[in-house]
Design an enzyme around this catalytic site. Structure first.
Site, PDB file in Angstrom:
ATOM      1  N   SER A   1       9.720  62.350   1.012  1.00  0.00           N
ATOM      2  CA  SER A   1      10.679  63.396   2.106  1.00  0.00           C
ATOM      3  C   SER A   1      11.460  63.996   0.674  1.00  0.00           C
ATOM      4  O   SER A   1      12.408  65.061   0.544  1.00  0.00           O
ATOM      5  CB  SER A   1      11.349  63.195   2.488  1.00  0.00           C
TER       6      SER A   1
ATOM      7  N   LYS B   1      19.147  62.793   8.964  1.00  0.00           N
ATOM      8  CA  LYS B   1      19.302  63.598   7.695  1.00  0.00           C
ATOM      9  C   LYS B   1      20.828  65.356   7.841  1.00  0.00           C
ATOM     10  O   LYS B   1      21.519  65.352   7.221  1.00  0.00           O
ATOM     11  CB  LYS B   1      17.709  64.652   6.939  1.00  0.00           C
TER      12      LYS B   1
END
Length: 840
Positions: A716, A759
């Site tokens: 990611s 996140k």
């Protein structure tokens, strides 16, 4: 012979058996001793296996080998009936060879010969030893061995104190041996006790004792009386020592047997006395009590049959028997288990909703799943309980949620910690053959619960270990499979127990350590971290009242303002859950309790400005140092067991170097993302206004991710790495208010990633204003709290080109164009960024 320390010189030299059959006797008489000393004779030689015949000894022999039969027949054909017998060195040889025979043997006279009616090839001889001889040489080897022998004199007689002492010691040892052997025939006793010649006594004892062949041959080869007696004394002393040890062992066994017989007699007498008095023996009373419990217990048919069988065994055993207590413990476990006992579920869905809301804030998905299960039970009572797995960072309420589920359903709750469990027997139990065996934790938890349908929480299922004692996660495969656990067999019970009614809830911080087969059996429900607003509500509703009460204060004595709680959340704790937040509030409450106890006040209101007085200096600060990012630095997002984290990625050029250097404990997948970003920019640099070929051919690239002591991995960070490299090569800094995440490909696509909620919350917590996400992660933003979306601009991209246009600051030309063409942005409308954006 094998079990006795003496023998009657039964010497066998063939492979056959002597069967119990009538014998034909052919007797030859020999009167007088053969006086042939110091002479040379030619004799037929008879090899012997595992035995030595001594002078003056009478021994039976069984002859079966062809060469041995021929030698015996040749001796019987002569008038003297003389035969030479010599021991073989190696008894494994079939027909003895001259090289396999000792050189010293014994001259014997055949006194009797017998044949079996059914076998003419077997002779039974009775021979008497005469003299010792030495083989000078063999004159024939076929059809039998014939040798020239020299007759040896008797061992030299010595009238010395040593010989006298040895003789006396041998006599003493013989007398001791006779006392230790009560079954010795009287004839042998008389012969031994009457013996006066020490040489003859030594030879006689040599034929009686269980000696090795080499030891017997050493006695035969002794040339002096002292040598012969020394050998016999050492052999006899060892045999007497063995006899003494055997006697002690036998006496000890007799004493133990006598005690057992005495206890049995006394026990039987006690039974008769109690019977006359009308009393019942304690073990009998215990057996009667167990039988009553078995009869009253609600047991399945197969379990009742096993219990009856074990009870019958118990009733036949005395209380002192080793198996008595093992069987009794086994029966008690069977009777204590809730085979057919269940609690009635509370199927009031409204009440269940109230209970879940009272105990936990938010977590709507999990609450909805519990209500769905209650609705299914209400419509179909025979349905099987689900297997849920709560996955999330520490402190988000996974364990306490299981207690709330049990309370909402009206079921018993049992918690089982699996962290560090390495032995499969911990779950499945030990077999009854082991000392101290017990059922596994599953059966023990059911006995504690007292019902067969509790809510059983398997805490920390991702912390299971594995070693030589087995794999506990493999044992969980049967326990957590509704298609198998209806007949779960614990190793200790070895009886089928129905676990399908148990509501299993597993908890884990991460799914990665859980084996795929086990993960497939559970319905995974993710619990991400809380936002600051959610933590504020949780602290006000649950944590602060609980800690104030724990400190011995009332809510009137201590009040914590919302500003103080927000300051604790942002400046004194940084976590995905609320565990550290509760500890900090508890610490604050104890400080106030100390002042109240010291009489320094009765009512306290804590504000944000007063926190430093109670809790010390701030532990965490908002990220202020990187509000302006230099070229080559980008803000990425990561997710850990503690929740989301902001990750700064730094890149720099290395003039004169080559290749790509990666530091910061990056895993294989993250390193591949960095190489993909490097290759993409090398081939597409011209699209972003820089000559990538010239830059990368003349300079090496070093990419570093700070917090180098912490391992990092995953795809990611691809968008953040390519943004940092593009910023480095173009000289355009990455926007300091923008964080980004997403996986990239060499063709320039941006793929979705996980952990979006954590996140996004991490970006908001760090003070970011914009977040760049993959377009295919747009549905995941529905899980993000509304207040977080209100504070952030979410930008969705599908390609690296779109991501870089959103991440890099505009060039001078782009800034000029935007200043002339930009339109005002309306809250809640879409912004015209390429790739699409969402502002909520």
């Amino acid at each position: 012979m094998g079990s006795s320390p003496y023998r009657l010189a039964q010497l066998t030299v063939d492979f056959g058996e002597v069967r119990d059959a009538p014998l034909r006797l052919q007797t030859t008489e020999h009167e007088g001793k053969v006086m042939t000393q110091n002479k040379t004779l030619e004799l037929p030689i008879l090899p012997l296996r595992n035995v030595v015949i001594f002078p003056s000894g009478i021994s039976p022999l069984t002859v079966g080998r062809p060469m041995s039969l021929a030698a015996a027949e040749a001796a019987l054909a002569t008038e003297e009936k003389l035969l030479g017998v010599v021991a073989q060195r190696d008894d494994r040889e079939g027909e003895a060879s001259t090289s396999n025979l000792y050189t010293i043997g014994t001259l014997v006279v055949i006194n009797r010969m017998m044949r079996s009616p059914g076998s003419e090839e077997v002779l039974h001889l009775i021979v008497q030893g005469q003299e010792r001889f030495r083989i000078i040489g063999f004159s024939a080897e076929d059809p039998y061995l014939k040798a020239q022998v020299e007759i040896l004199p008797e061992p030299t007689r010595e009238q010395t104190p040593e010989v006298e002492a040895l003789h006396r010691n041998i006599n003493a040892l013989v007398q001791k041996a006779l006392t230790l052997l009560p079954n010795v025939p009287n004839e042998i006793r008389n012969i031994i006790l009457a013996a006066e010649d020490p040489v003859r006594l030594a030879y006689f004892l040599g034929s009686m004792l269980e000696l090795e062949l080499s030891q017997e041959q050493a006695l035969l080869e002794a040339n002096t009386e002292s040598e012969l007696l020394r050998l016999m004394h050492s052999y006899l002393a060892r045999e007497v020592e063995i006899l003494d040890i055997r006697s002690k062992i036998s006496n000890q066994a007799q004493e133990e047997l006598g005690k057992a017989q005495r206890d049995y007699i006394l026990r039987e007498q006690m039974k008769q006395i109690q019977k006359e008095l009308g009393e019942t023996e304690p073990e009998q009373a215990e057996g009667v009590l167990l039988r009553e419990r078995v009869q009253k217990a609600e047991l399945p048919d197969d379990v009742r049959a096993e219990a009856d069988r074990e009870l019958k065994r118990l009733e036949r055993l005395p209380a002192a028997a080793p198996d008595y207590h093992v069987i009794r413990t086994y029966l008690e476990w069977i009777l204590d288990l809730p085979w057919m006992k269940s609690t009635e579920d509370n199927l009031d869905l409204n009440n269940a909703r109230v209970v879940l809301d009272e105990d936990h804030y938010d977590l709507d998905d999990i609450k909805e799943r519990i209500l769905e299960h209650l609705a299914v039970i209400k419509l179909n009572p025979k349905t099987k309980a689900p297997i849920l797995c709560f996955v999330g960072p520490p402190g988000v309420g996974k364990t306490s949620l299981g207690q709330s589920v049990a309370r909402s359903m009206g079921r018993k709750f049992e918690r089982m910690s699996l962290g560090g469990v390495r032995d499969e027997a911990e779950l499945r139990g030990h077999r009854r053959t082991y000392i101290g065996a017990l059922p596994g934790r599953i059966i023990q938890a059911l006995r504690r619960a007292g019902v067969n349908n509790p809510v059983m929480m398997l805490d920390e299922v991702d912390k299971l270990g594995m070693d030589f004692r087995g794999d506990p996660s493999s044992a969980l495969l049967e326990i957590l499979d509704p298609a198998q656990n209806f007949s779960f067999r614990d190793h200790y019970l070895d009886l089928p127990f129905d676990l399908s009614k148990v509501f299993f809830i597993a908890t884990a911080n991460s799914l990665a350590p859980i084996p795929p087969a086990l993960r497939d059996r559970m319905e995974v429900i993710s619990l991400s971290g809380y936002s600051e607003e959610e933590k504020l509500h949780i602290a006000k509703r649950y944590l602060a009242p609980r800690q104030i009460k724990e400190a011995g204060l009332s809510e009137e004595q201590l009040q914590i303002t919302d500003g103080a709680i927000q300051a604790i959340i942002s400046r004194f704790t940084r976590e995905a859950g609320v565990r550290q937040l509760e500890r900090t509030i508890g610490r604050l409450a104890r400080k106030v309790a100390l002042k109240v106890a010291q009489g320094k006040g009765d009512v306290f209101t804590i504000t944000a400005a007063e926190l430093e007085e109670y809790l010390g200096h701030e532990r965490f600060f908002q990220e202020m140092a990187r509000q302006t990012l230099p070229p080559g630095v980008a803000t990425g997002l990561a997710v850990t067991e503690m929740g989301g984290e902001v990750l700064f990625i730094e890149a720099t050029l290395l003039p004169g170097s080559k290749g790509l250097t990666l530091t910061g404990q990056l895993g294989d997948v993250m390193q591949e993302s960095a190489r993909a970003a490097h290759s993409y920019l090398w081939s597409h640099g011209g699209e972003f206004g820089f000559n990538s070929r010239e830059i990368f051919e003349k300079n090496g690239v070093h990419i570093h991710v700070p917090a180098g002591a912490i391992p990092k991995d995953g795809p990611s960070a691809g968008v953040a790495i390519v943004s940092a490299l593009a910023s480095l090569c173009s000289g355009r800094p990455v926007r300091s208010d923008t964080a980004m995440t997403g996986e990239i490909t060499l063709s320039g696509l941006v793929f979705p990633v996980g952990g979006i909620k954590g996140k996004v919350l991490a970006a908001r917590r760090a003070g970011m204003k914009r977040v760049v996400l993959p377009k295919r992660n747009e549905p995941d933003t529905k899980d993000v709290p509304e207040e977080a979306l209100n504070d952030l601009e979410i930008v969705f991209v599908e390609s690296v080109d779109q991501a870089l246009r959103q991440a890099l600051t505009p060039s001078d030309a782009e800034a000029s164009a935007v200043s002339h063409d930009a339109e005002p942005v309306v809250a809640g409308s879409e912004v015209g960024f390429e790739g699409g954006s969402l502002r909520v």
